[in-house]
Design a protein around this motif. Structure first.
Motif, mmCIF file in Angstrom:
data_model
loop_
_atom_site.group_PDB
_atom_site.id
_atom_site.type_symbol
_atom_site.label_atom_id
_atom_site.label_comp_id
_atom_site.label_asym_id
_atom_site.label_seq_id
_atom_site.Cartn_x
_atom_site.Cartn_y
_atom_site.Cartn_z
ATOM 1 N N ARG A 73 62.827 12.763 43.526
ATOM 2 C CA ARG A 73 63.797 12.398 44.555
ATOM 3 C C ARG A 73 63.411 12.904 45.940
ATOM 4 O O ARG A 73 63.938 12.452 46.922
ATOM 5 N N GLY A 74 62.517 13.879 45.998
ATOM 6 C CA GLY A 74 62.123 14.444 47.292
ATOM 7 C C GLY A 74 61.357 13.439 48.126
ATOM 8 O O GLY A 74 60.672 12.569 47.614
ATOM 9 N N ARG A 75 61.460 13.573 49.427
ATOM 10 C CA ARG A 75 60.780 12.642 50.341
ATOM 11 C C ARG A 75 59.294 12.950 50.475
ATOM 12 O O ARG A 75 58.466 12.073 50.430
ATOM 13 N N ASN A 76 58.966 14.192 50.681
ATOM 14 C CA ASN A 76 57.581 14.568 50.943
ATOM 15 C C ASN A 76 56.996 15.299 49.747
ATOM 16 O O ASN A 76 57.616 16.205 49.214
ATOM 17 N N ALA A 77 55.815 14.899 49.367
ATOM 18 C CA ALA A 77 55.129 15.592 48.281
ATOM 19 C C ALA A 77 54.522 16.872 48.834
ATOM 20 O O ALA A 77 53.867 16.865 49.861
ATOM 21 N N VAL A 78 54.781 17.945 48.183
ATOM 22 C CA VAL A 78 54.217 19.224 48.580
ATOM 23 C C VAL A 78 53.378 19.701 47.396
ATOM 24 O O VAL A 78 53.887 19.832 46.285
ATOM 25 N N ASN A 79 52.088 19.937 47.664
ATOM 26 C CA ASN A 79 51.185 20.298 46.569
ATOM 27 C C ASN A 79 51.644 21.527 45.810
ATOM 28 O O ASN A 79 51.496 21.596 44.594
ATOM 29 N N VAL A 80 52.206 22.519 46.517
ATOM 30 C CA VAL A 80 52.673 23.722 45.842
ATOM 31 C C VAL A 80 53.824 23.383 44.902
ATOM 32 O O VAL A 80 53.883 23.855 43.766
ATOM 33 N N ARG A 81 54.736 22.529 45.349
ATOM 34 C CA ARG A 81 55.866 22.124 44.511
ATOM 35 C C ARG A 81 55.369 21.308 43.315
ATOM 36 O O ARG A 81 55.813 21.518 42.191
ATOM 37 N N GLU A 82 54.448 20.391 43.547
ATOM 38 C CA GLU A 82 53.868 19.608 42.455
ATOM 39 C C GLU A 82 53.240 20.525 41.416
ATOM 40 O O GLU A 82 53.475 20.379 40.219
ATOM 41 N N SER A 83 52.442 21.441 41.883
ATOM 42 C CA SER A 83 51.743 22.362 40.999
ATOM 43 C C SER A 83 52.725 23.231 40.217
ATOM 44 O O SER A 83 52.570 23.431 39.007
ATOM 45 N N THR A 84 53.733 23.746 40.908
ATOM 46 C CA THR A 84 54.724 24.605 40.248
ATOM 47 C C THR A 84 55.457 23.850 39.155
ATOM 48 O O THR A 84 55.610 24.351 38.030
ATOM 49 N N ILE A 85 55.905 22.647 39.472
ATOM 50 C CA ILE A 85 56.636 21.854 38.476
ATOM 51 C C ILE A 85 55.726 21.481 37.315
ATOM 52 O O ILE A 85 56.122 21.551 36.153
ATOM 53 N N PHE A 86 54.490 21.099 37.612
ATOM 54 C CA PHE A 86 53.538 20.760 36.552
ATOM 55 C C PHE A 86 53.346 21.935 35.599
ATOM 56 O O PHE A 86 53.482 21.799 34.389
#
Length: 184
Positions: A73-86
């Protein structure tokens, strides 16, 4: 700007339509494959796997704790957020797989089904696979590429049904259904 929005809306509508068509096709394929497998395997194989599947499906739903959907749902992809969730989803799904594997023997005793232990353990392989896909699925969903999901659903449904039928013909019994779930 307005033209870009219309093109994006059209893509989402077409993708949603593709998903709808694929779901109808999958339902038709399941209706066609289920009697074949039932005839080849018999009720005991279905019953054995039916005891194990709710455990695996529940753990699969819990494994990413909804973070993949929130990320989508977030607008901007943030690599740190992607990595954390992964990594969180993967660790959670591996942890759940270990817990379920450790509980497989007590569950089989409780359900009076000794053959269930290995089936439960093998089905836990699905959990890390699902957990590792939470971010990529969220990104595909956020970008409205539903046609990609539709193609994946068709391919996985065909492959899993074929694998189950071949395994059943080879005498794999309940393992035919386990193979079907792992391929799916």
């Amino acid at each position: 700007m307005r033209a870009a929005v219309l093109v994006g809306d059209r893509r989402v509508v077409l993708g949603t339509l593709a998903l709808t068509v694929v779901n109808v096709l999958k339902l038709g394929m399941q209706i066609a494959v289920l009697p074949v497998l039932a005839r080849l395997l018999g009720p005991s194989a279905f019953g054995l796997v039916a005891l194990a599947m709710p455990i695996s499906l529940l753990a699969n739903m819990v494994s990413d704790a909804g973070l993949g959907n929130a990320f989508g749902r977030g607008r901007n992809a943030v690599n740190v957020r992607e990595s954390t969730i992964f990594w969180f989803s993967l660790a959670m799904s591996i942890g759940l797989a270990v817990i379920i594997s450790l509980l497989a023997w007590p569950i089989s005793i409780f359900l009076s089904a000794p053959k269930l232990v290995l089936i439960i353990v093998v089905l836990t392989v699905i959990l890390p696979l699902g957990g590792s896909l939470s971010v990529s699925n969220a990104l595909i969903s956020r970008e409205g590429k539903f046609t990609l999901f539709a193609m994946g659903d068709v391919i996985s449904s065909l492959a899993s049904s074929a694998a189950a039928i071949v395994a059943a013909l080879e005498g794999a019994g309940a393992w035919s259904l386990v193979i079907q779930q792992c391929v799916l």
